[in-house]
Design an enzyme around this catalytic site. Structure first.
Site, PDB file in Angstrom:
ATOM      1  N   ASP A   1      -5.544 -50.544  50.189  1.00 51.99           N
ATOM      2  CA  ASP A   1      -5.571 -52.001  50.210  1.00 51.99           C
ATOM      3  C   ASP A   1      -6.674 -52.543  49.310  1.00 51.99           C
ATOM      4  O   ASP A   1      -7.727 -51.913  49.155  1.00 51.99           O
ATOM      5  CB  ASP A   1      -5.801 -52.473  51.648  1.00 51.99           C
ATOM      6  CG  ASP A   1      -5.476 -53.942  51.844  1.00 51.99           C
ATOM      7  OD1 ASP A   1      -4.814 -54.528  50.972  1.00 51.99           O
ATOM      8  OD2 ASP A   1      -5.897 -54.499  52.866  1.00 51.99           O
TER       9      ASP A   1
ATOM     10  N   HIS B   1      -3.860 -53.183  40.314  1.00 54.08           N
ATOM     11  CA  HIS B   1      -2.921 -52.100  40.618  1.00 54.08           C
ATOM     12  C   HIS B   1      -3.074 -50.948  39.628  1.00 54.08           C
ATOM     13  O   HIS B   1      -2.962 -49.775  39.997  1.00 54.08           O
ATOM     14  CB  HIS B   1      -1.492 -52.635  40.589  1.00 54.08           C
ATOM     15  CG  HIS B   1      -1.192 -53.616  41.687  1.00 54.08           C
ATOM     16  ND1 HIS B   1      -1.433 -53.332  43.015  1.00 54.08           N
ATOM     17  CD2 HIS B   1      -0.678 -54.877  41.652  1.00 54.08           C
ATOM     18  CE1 HIS B   1      -1.085 -54.372  43.761  1.00 54.08           C
ATOM     19  NE2 HIS B   1      -0.628 -55.329  42.952  1.00 54.08           N
TER      20      HIS B   1
ATOM     21  N   LEU C   1      -1.806 -28.808  47.758  1.00 53.34           N
ATOM     22  CA  LEU C   1      -1.740 -30.101  48.427  1.00 53.34           C
ATOM     23  C   LEU C   1      -0.377 -30.756  48.228  1.00 53.34           C
ATOM     24  O   LEU C   1       0.174 -30.745  47.124  1.00 53.34           O
ATOM     25  CB  LEU C   1      -2.827 -31.015  47.852  1.00 53.34           C
ATOM     26  CG  LEU C   1      -2.766 -32.495  48.250  1.00 53.34           C
ATOM     27  CD1 LEU C   1      -3.337 -32.692  49.644  1.00 53.34           C
ATOM     28  CD2 LEU C   1      -3.510 -33.364  47.246  1.00 53.34           C
TER      29      LEU C   1
END
Length: 255
Positions: free
Chosen positions: A33, A50, A144
Site C-alpha cells: 500500500d 506504481h 522461493l
C-alpha cells in the site's frame, strides 16, 4: 484487537544477523500500500509511484529469497481496483509486462518460481500472456515461490472454493452436511501453499482489504507507516524480528 506496530529504525543495520534462521516465516503475505501517496508526496503522477513500487517488488523478492522465505504473496491488484481511473488501471495492467521483461533473468538466477492467483480471464490479453509465460518459464525452479494476487478478492475466492466443494459433494451424492473446512481449503487458490505466517501492510493503514480472508485466520499482522516504494530489506528484517518475538498459540494456551 490488532496492535499497530510501527517500524522504528534505531540505526541497527545488523538486524539480519540477529534473526533466528530456524524461525523464518515460511509464507509472508504483503499488502503493498501507498504507491499513490508516495508519488503525491513528491508531486509526481500516481503511476510514478506504481513504477517505483515495482522496483521495490524486485528488491523484496530478492531479500525474501536470501532470508529463506518459502512463499512470498504480494497483493498486486484487487477485484475492487477496477474502480480506479482508467489511465491508472491500464498502467497497472502493463506493469507485469515491464516487471517480467526486466526481472526474469534475476528470477531464474535466484531459482524463484512465479505463481499468479486471481481471476485472470477478465485481464487484458497481453497481461494474461505475460503471466502465463512467466509461470511456464519458472515452473521447474525450486526456490522461493513469488505469488502475485492479481485481480484477486478474498470473499470471491471463498465463494468460488465453496461452489467447487459443493460440486464435488454433489458428484459423490453427498449433502451440505458433508462440507468441511478441509474440502473448502482444497479448492482455494493457495491450496498448495501453507497459510501465511506473517501479513505485512505498508503505509500505515490497519485493515486487510479483502486479502486472503480464509488463509490469514492465524497470521501474525505487522503494520508499518512507510509507503511501499520505501520498504526495504531492513524493514523486512524488522518485520520478521517482530514476528519472531511473538508467541503463536493457534487458539490454544501455553503449556
Amino acid at each position: 484487537m490488532f496492535n499497530k506496530l510501527f517500524n522504528n529504525n534505531n540505526g541497527n543495520d545488523d538486524i539480519e544477523s540477529q534473526l533466528s534462521k530456524e524461525n523464518i516465516p515460511k509464507h509472508i503475505a504483503i499488502i503493498m500500500d501507498g504507491n499513490g501517496r508516495w508519488a503525491n508526496k513528491r508531486f509526481l503522477p500516481r503511476i510514478a509511484g506504481h513504477k517505483e513500487g515495482m522496483n521495490t517488488v524486485k528488491k523484496i523478492t530478492t531479500s525474501a529469497s536470501k532470508l529463506g522465505v518459502e512463499v512470498l504473496t504480494l497483493y498486486a491488484f484487487s477485484t475492487e481496483n477496477w474502480k480506479r481511473p482508467d489511465e491508472e488501471v491500464q498502467f497497472l495492467m502493463k506493469l507485469p509486462v515491464d516487471f517480467f521483461e526486466t526481472f526474469m533473468p534475476d528470477l531464474m538466477k535466484e531459482n524463484v518460481r512465479v505463481h499468479v492467483m486471481g481471476y485472470h480471464d477478465v485481464l487484458p490479453k497481453h497481461t494474461q500472456k505475460v503471466i502465463t509465460d512467466a509461470m511456464d518459464k519458472t515452473k521447474n525452479n525450486t526456490g522461493l515461490v513469488l505469488n502475485f494476487a492479481l485481480n484477486y478478492g478474498g470473499r470471491a475466492e471463498i465463494v468460488s472454493a465453496t461452489q467447487a466443494a459443493m460440486r464435488e459433494l454433489l458428484a459423490q451424492e453427498l449433502t451440505p452436511d458433508d462440507l468441511t473446512e478441509e474440502l473448502i481449503a482444497k479448492h482455494l487458490m493457495t491450496h498448495t501453499f501453507p497459510d501465511p505466517d506473517l501479513l505485512i501492510r505498508t503505509s500505515g493503514e490497519m485493515r486487510v482489504s479483502n486479502f486472503m480472508l480464509w488463509q490469514i485466520a492465524y497470521s501474525e499482522f505487522y503494520f508499518v507507516e512507510k509507503h511501499w516504494p520505501d520498504f526495504s530489506h531492513q524493514d523486512l528484517c524488522e518485520a520478521i524480528a517482530t514476528y519472531q518475538n511473538r508467541t503463536r498459540r493457534f487458539g490454544g494456551i501455553l503449556k
